[in-house]
Design an enzyme around this catalytic site. Structure first.
Site, PDB file in Angstrom:
ATOM      1  N   ASP A 158      43.935  30.675  37.099  1.00 21.63           N
ATOM      2  CA  ASP A 158      43.963  29.638  36.070  1.00 21.63           C
ATOM      3  C   ASP A 158      44.403  30.174  34.717  1.00 21.63           C
ATOM      4  O   ASP A 158      44.549  29.420  33.764  1.00 21.63           O
ATOM      5  CB  ASP A 158      42.616  28.923  35.968  1.00 21.63           C
ATOM      6  CG  ASP A 158      41.474  29.834  35.520  1.00 21.63           C
ATOM      7  OD1 ASP A 158      41.702  31.058  35.373  1.00 21.63           O
ATOM      8  OD2 ASP A 158      40.353  29.324  35.340  1.00 21.63           O
ATOM      9  N   LYS A 180      38.848  30.821  44.693  1.00 18.76           N
ATOM     10  CA  LYS A 180      38.024  31.667  43.824  1.00 18.76           C
ATOM     11  C   LYS A 180      37.329  30.795  42.800  1.00 18.76           C
ATOM     12  O   LYS A 180      37.925  29.858  42.261  1.00 18.76           O
ATOM     13  CB  LYS A 180      38.873  32.714  43.098  1.00 18.76           C
ATOM     14  CG  LYS A 180      38.037  33.665  42.222  1.00 18.76           C
ATOM     15  CD  LYS A 180      38.898  34.687  41.516  1.00 18.76           C
ATOM     16  CE  LYS A 180      39.606  34.115  40.307  1.00 18.76           C
ATOM     17  NZ  LYS A 180      38.643  33.782  39.199  1.00 18.76           N
ATOM     18  N   GLU A 224      35.130  41.381  36.169  1.00 21.26           N
ATOM     19  CA  GLU A 224      36.002  41.385  34.991  1.00 21.26           C
ATOM     20  C   GLU A 224      35.292  41.897  33.762  1.00 21.26           C
ATOM     21  O   GLU A 224      34.188  41.451  33.423  1.00 21.26           O
ATOM     22  CB  GLU A 224      36.545  39.976  34.709  1.00 21.26           C
ATOM     23  CG  GLU A 224      37.461  39.939  33.493  1.00 21.26           C
ATOM     24  CD  GLU A 224      38.228  38.638  33.340  1.00 21.26           C
ATOM     25  OE1 GLU A 224      38.982  38.511  32.350  1.00 21.26           O
ATOM     26  OE2 GLU A 224      38.084  37.751  34.207  1.00 21.26           O
TER      27      GLU A 224
END
Length: 271
Positions: free
Chosen positions: A51, A120, A221
């Site tokens: 995204d 995801k 992340e």
């Protein structure tokens, strides 16, 4: 039917074969059909249609405005170029949080309309709960500290159960913990996560919850390298790093940025 045996991420949530795979996984944020064909021929394991297209190509400041239709458009283009890599579609903000039914409906669209192999979604099981409503005059102690703590743990279980519902519905799920850009309004900006012992433990708990819910892999992340190492060693499913150090089982590269720089390599930068 195109074989995807090359992809090293197992989408069988019952499989608990410990990592590491024979070689590092290399997922790519992939946005263009012609680039998807290129990386597919390069035997890339996983192509992630992220995204981040909202910030890289659509001109948004965050990923929050990205819609399901935006994502499906790009996912379809990537599917037309890629024939053998495992394809993962990023479920955008607002497409899975309301209910398990909404989440499963969105996941089915990624599989049926865009040909994705996996979806995801971002999972922050440790988000603070909303403040309780003020107590009424007749029930002064109705919303106690214990009730507040129960609400927080219930929220975590709800999100993990969403992952489990999607998997039970027949769609493989990749989780995403650490810096979760869709929750940028809550976590206070694009900041490193897990930099204290308590927060690092919370990230580990999040990743373990995803594994228990049936996720086939977890994206980490913007966490310290040592935290990425501990989580990777603690899980029985692969970890994919985005600024999480060199110890994860794979690294994310953004194809759009790499194509502009002309350097097709990716760095496991640490914090």
């Amino acid at each position: 039917m195109v074989s995807r045996q090359r992809a090293a991420v197992s989408t069988d949530h019952h499989s608990r074969t410990p990592p590491p795979p024979p070689r590092p996984l290399l997922p790519i944020f992939q946005l263009h059909p012609f680039l998807s064909a290129t990386v597919d021929l390069a035997n890339i394991d996983v192509i992630l249609v992220g995204d981040s297209v909202g910030m890289v190509q659509l001109g948004y400041d965050t990923t929050q405005p990205v819609t399901v239709d935006d994502m499906l458009l790009h996912a379809k283009a990537v599917r037309r170029g890629a024939k053998s890599s495992l394809l993962v579609g990023d479920m955008p903000f607002g497409s899975y949080e309301i209910s398990q039914e909404q989440a499963l409906t969105t996941a089915y669209r990624f599989v049926k309309e865009a040909g994705m192999d996996c979806v995801k979604l971002e999972v922050d099981l440790d988000l603070p709960p909303p403040p309780p409503p003020p107590p009424s005059r007749n029930h002064r102690h109705e919303y106690s500290h214990d009730h507040h703590q129960h609400h927080q743990s219930q929220g975590g279980r709800d999100r993990a159960s969403t992952v489990q519902a999607i998997v039970k519905g027949g769609v493989a799920v990749m989780g995403h913990v650490g810096l979760t850009p869709q929750a940028i309004s809550v976590i206070g900006g694009f900041r490193a996560q897990g930099r204290t012992g308590v927060k690092a433990r919370a990230l580990l708990d999040d990743a373990l919850a995803l594994q228990d819910a049936g996720a086939c892999a977890v994206v980490l992340e913007c966490v310290p390298a040592q935290v990425g190492k501990v989580i990777s060693e603690s899980l029985e499913i692969p970890t994919i790093g985005i600024g999480a150090g060199p110890h994860t089982h794979g690294q994310v590269c953004r194809a759009f940025q790499l194509s502009l720089s002309g350097q097709w390599r990716c760095s496991a930068h640490t914090l």
